[in-house]
Design a protein around this motif. Sequence first.
Motif, PDB file in Angstrom:
ATOM      1  N   GLU A 121      42.942  36.770  56.964  1.00 28.75           N
ATOM      2  CA  GLU A 121      42.410  37.564  56.248  1.00 28.75           C
ATOM      3  C   GLU A 121      43.328  37.598  55.019  1.00 28.75           C
ATOM      4  O   GLU A 121      44.594  37.698  54.995  1.00 28.75           O
ATOM      5  N   LEU A 122      42.805  37.731  53.886  1.00 25.31           N
ATOM      6  CA  LEU A 122      43.292  37.857  52.675  1.00 25.31           C
ATOM      7  C   LEU A 122      43.352  39.601  52.106  1.00 25.31           C
ATOM      8  O   LEU A 122      42.178  40.078  52.135  1.00 25.31           O
ATOM      9  N   SER A 123      44.424  40.163  51.800  1.00 27.40           N
ATOM     10  CA  SER A 123      44.399  41.462  51.410  1.00 27.40           C
ATOM     11  C   SER A 123      44.893  41.586  49.727  1.00 27.40           C
ATOM     12  O   SER A 123      46.108  41.007  49.432  1.00 27.40           O
ATOM     13  N   PHE A 124      44.275  42.263  49.084  1.00 28.28           N
ATOM     14  CA  PHE A 124      44.424  42.381  47.706  1.00 28.28           C
ATOM     15  C   PHE A 124      44.997  43.696  47.100  1.00 28.28           C
ATOM     16  O   PHE A 124      44.453  44.756  47.806  1.00 28.28           O
ATOM     17  N   PRO A 125      45.811  44.070  46.032  1.00 27.70           N
ATOM     18  CA  PRO A 125      46.044  45.374  45.446  1.00 27.70           C
ATOM     19  C   PRO A 125      44.814  45.987  45.030  1.00 27.70           C
ATOM     20  O   PRO A 125      43.763  45.342  44.933  1.00 27.70           O
ATOM     21  N   PRO A 126      44.740  47.157  44.986  1.00 26.08           N
ATOM     22  CA  PRO A 126      43.491  48.076  44.577  1.00 26.08           C
ATOM     23  C   PRO A 126      43.204  47.544  43.216  1.00 26.08           C
ATOM     24  O   PRO A 126      43.742  47.223  42.248  1.00 26.08           O
ATOM     25  N   GLU A 127      41.803  47.493  43.192  1.00 28.60           N
ATOM     26  CA  GLU A 127      40.950  47.295  41.807  1.00 28.60           C
ATOM     27  C   GLU A 127      41.371  45.715  41.278  1.00 28.60           C
ATOM     28  O   GLU A 127      41.060  45.292  40.377  1.00 28.60           O
TER      29      GLU A 127
END
Length: 372
Positions: A121-127
Amino acid sequence: MRKRVLPRVILSCVLLSTGAWGQSIDARPMDAGSSDPASVLDAGRAAPGGLPSAGTADAGTLAAGQVQVTLHGVPVTVTASSVLADAKDPGRYGPANLLDEEPGTVWAEGKKGTGAGEWVELSFPPETPVHAFLVMPGNPKSAKLYKANARPRKARLELKLAEGRKLDYTLDFPRDFPAGGALYVSYERQWAVRSARLTVLSVWPGTRYQDLCLGGFVPVLRGPQERHQKTFLGAGSALAPTLAKFMASPGYIIDLLPPRESGVAAWMHSYPEVPHNGPLPSPQEEFDLVNGPREWNHYRIKLDSAAAAASMRSEVFRLLPAPGGRGYVFGPSVPPKAGDDSSNFRVHWALVAGSWRLVGLDVMYREQTADD
């Protein structure tokens, strides 16, 4: 890798750095209960059974399969359901390898069994504006290692978007999908991507090793828009964002051609009919886009409409190694249901002076179907 014989013998993938994709990243282990990227992983305390689901780890515990990767200046958290242990090199099969566009590195799961159900899974900063994803199955270092290790047969890509929206893609990798090939998912919606999880649903078993390998799971990050033109972080030296740049404006390829001083040609070919797989016939017309005639407006319009039609039919494209290992060939992932000329094109990419350049373009008037 784990050999599928008794007694059980622990072996490892033979991986060498080829530098074929040419992208550097900064990867740092994270404490699963902390957002501090400076947290350091104590590999000796990593549980051999892998990780719980993302977001369920107890605060303060160390996660062997979670790292923060700086990709083109953007911090991306990469989490894996499990990681194959290597006592000499704890990060050898870690999930950070998925973002480096390096065919000589892989993520390998560490659970018993076939590998079905394992995920990254890849999680990104908001927006964060994420434009596309490039997924490379198996161990792409060589055809021999690709077949020796298990690889995905079918996978699900789940995107969690802003405002609670979700989107799923099913990715199919047939048995004859080649080593070093990849699927490109052209996600271009207006909603920012919060996380992207790739779950392996079924597996092609390895001929020698049981461990499931994945060569790449690369997100394409969009930069600021300039004069109504989209920009992509890393385009040029990195392949995945260069593909996105092409797909954003297929007919305007001047910036993607080899520089004239390089002496490298970019051949445009047109065909009356071509097979979906296999060698191409002799072209009906051909010329060099770099040094030849610039009057290719008919083909530019054809390419624009073909790319648009292919995107409407499917947001999944295929990237396959070019014959002789000279770069990659990019085009639609599925054959048409009926013979037509509305969505057919192939683009040949190669590294020229450290940047990925368009060195061949096949505009296809009709593509054969499985029934032809």
